[in-house]
Design an enzyme around this catalytic site. Structure first.
Site, PDB file in Angstrom:
ATOM      1  CB  CYS A  93      18.704  68.890  -4.472  1.00 16.84           C
ATOM      2  SG  CYS A  93      16.942  68.337  -4.800  1.00 16.84           S
ATOM      3  CG  HIS A 148      16.905  68.203   0.172  1.00 14.26           C
ATOM      4  ND1 HIS A 148      17.020  68.614  -1.129  1.00 14.26           N
ATOM      5  CD2 HIS A 148      15.625  67.569   0.663  1.00 14.26           C
ATOM      6  CE1 HIS A 148      15.871  68.552  -1.611  1.00 14.26           C
ATOM      7  NE2 HIS A 148      15.167  67.839  -1.063  1.00 14.26           N
TER       8      HIS A 148
END
Length: 521
Positions: A93, A148
């Site tokens: 990710c 993130h």
């Protein structure tokens, strides 16, 4: 009663219960009626980049799914081009998001792993991002959804103060969403630089392995394992965050922000669907034919439909580019969950080999759709190689900007490919980053070389497997036959070229999963 029969019975009961619940649940709150036509138009198109989370190659009906219906995403494919060889560069990710926004390989900063609450911002604020690129041409820019990528310029930023540098220091005018990821603390919303509803008398405090607030779900680490750093406190902020309502909230914020713009806008909608924990809005429970994960995909499709409809109400559909893709392939956690999906007839990664985190195709080959009415050919399918780090130079071309040598160093301008003026990709090769540095791989034409056994992620090598791998994806798209001993000269040439590139980028092999989050460079 056999284990399989128990599993089938449990699955049937779960689906029946979910369908009953969905009939009584109200639909997510929409703000579409607030959308107003735009009175100003620009020579530059609006750009909407929708980035799904852990959505696999086989999760959309336009890519072959039969148990999940995604009519809104399919509409983008029908009005644009669907790519069958689109990649996320990294199978993990955080590095995938780094590549997307900067147009360069995350291995350049030694980033192979996700970041969490104690990690600093891994993108140098001097680096050009898609957002800062478009601001040069007067775009309004927003990131709504999952960030993130860390905050601050040193480890352990103070979550009770302004979290900066962050999205606003990288070219975004506005940020709303999840500061880290929906599976790890803190479970709070952030707007611009601050955590929402944070009580100064109940601050967020670092504690290794500490239990934070929030409802528990499978795959949600309210008490991080392996002694990971957690954030305790902040009850009011955590209470504002309701897992099953995240998609509704993010969609509302995206539409509200777009509605406020009177100049070309860039929306980076970084959805949390369908990352663990699997928490679709109650309205979607039972909507699909393959359990809550399928329902979660259908909720994502609803969000996409809301965004498309908003642009239509602006009267700006023909002057808007939509890019839809995913940060990496799907991960199916646990044997039982995989059995359930198989039994229900759904394969999130289609027939591709592997899963998230790995170098095999399922880890990084993802849905990739581009739509721009009257510009990008409608209803077309392309097998040309394209990657997420190509978007920045492509957007530069769309807005008439010439990039400097230090900008988007690893991306290629794919505008001729998107517009159907050239069926050949500007890209002939791609470095693929799984979770292990030792398995950093090379795609050249139809061939892919993996310098290790196993997938370099969470699938270990089996006894007797060859120590390296070579596949011809044209003849063997599902990677069933390792040709490493059949074409030794090709394998050696690809290994030599890969090592030369990695040496150029300062990457060294490591047989264990890296602990490095990345360094600014």
């Amino acid at each position: 009663m056999t284990k399989l029969l128990i599993l089938q019975t449990f699955t049937c009961l779960s689906l029946c219960l979910a369908q009953t619940q969905s009939k009584s649940a109200e639909a997510p709150l929409s703000v579409l009626n607030e959308m107003r036509p735009k009175t100003t138009h620009s020579e530059y198109p609006n750009i909407v980049l929708i980035y799904a989370d852990d959505l696999g190659y086989g999760d959309l009906s336009s890519y072959g799914a039969t148990k999940i219906k995604t009519p809104n995403i399919d509409r983008l494919a029908q009005t644009g081009t669907l790519f069958t060889d689109g990649h996320s560069t990294s199978a993990t990710c955080t590095p995938s998001r780094y590549a997307l926004l900067t147009g360069e390989y995350p291995l350049r900063i030694n980033n192979y792993s996700p970041v969490f609450c104690a990690d600093r911002l891994i993108i140098d604020t001097k680096k050009t991002t898609i957002a800062s690129l478009l601001k040069r041409k007067g775009y309004a820019t927003a990131c709504v959804g999952k960030w993130h990528l860390g905050f601050g310029d040193k480890p352990k930023p103070d979550w009770n103060k302004e979290l900066k540098p962050g999205p606003l220091e990288l070219g975004f005018d506005y940020f709303f969403g999840l500061p880290v990821v929906n599976s790890h603390p803190p479970f709070v919303y952030m707007e611009n630089r601050r955590i929402l509803a944070l009580d100064p008398n109940d601050p967020l405090i670092y504690e290794r392995g500490g239990k934070t607030y929030g409802k528990s779900y499978e795959g949600k680490h309210t008490s991080p394992h392996r002694g990971m750093v957690s954030l305790i406190g902040g009850k009011a902020a955590h209470d504002l965050y309701v897992d099953e309502l995240i998609g509704e909230k993010l969609t509302q914020k995206a539409l509200t922000w777009m509605n406020q713009q009177n100049k070309p806008f860039f929306l980076y909608y970084a959805s949390h669907n369908v990352h663990l924990p699997i928490t679709p809005h109650p309205y979607f429970h039972g909507k699909s034919e393959c359990g809550l994960r399928g329902d979660f995909v259908e909720e994502l499709d609803w969000s996409v439909g809301q965004i498309i409809s908003a642009v239509e109400r602006f009267g700006a559909l023909e002057n808007t580019i939509f890019i839809f893709t995913s940060d990496n392939g799907a991960i199916i956690k646990g044997k039982d969950q995989g059995d359930v999906l198989d039994q229900l007839g759904h394969k999130p990664n289609g027939k591709l080999k592997g899963r998230k985190f790995g170098a095999w195709e399922a880890g990084h080959r993802v849905p990739f759709i581009a739509s721009w009415p009257n510009k990008i050919p409608a209803g077309k399918t392309s097998d040309a190689l394209i990657a997420n780090l190509d978007l920045l130079p492509t957007f530069a071309a769309i807005t008439g900007q010439k990039l400097a040598p230090h900008e988007a160093r690893d991306g290629f301008n794919q505008l001729p490919l998107l517009l159907g003026k050239d069926a050949t990709s500007a890209r002939s090769e791609l470095i693929i980053q799984p979770h292990k540095r030792s398995h950093t791989s090379l795609r050249q034409g139809d061939w892919v070389y993996i310098p290790g056994a196993g997938d370099g992620g969470w699938v270990p090598a089996k006894k007797g497997e060859l120590p390296k791998q070579l596949y011809n994806l044209k003849d063997d798209p599902f990677q069933k036959q390792n040709l490493i001993n059949d074409f030794p000269e090709r394998a050696d040439a690809m290994a030599s070229h890969l090592n030369k590139l990695l040496k150029q980028y300062g990457v060294t092999a490591n047989k264990t999963m890296t602990k490095n989050k990345g360094k600014k460079k």
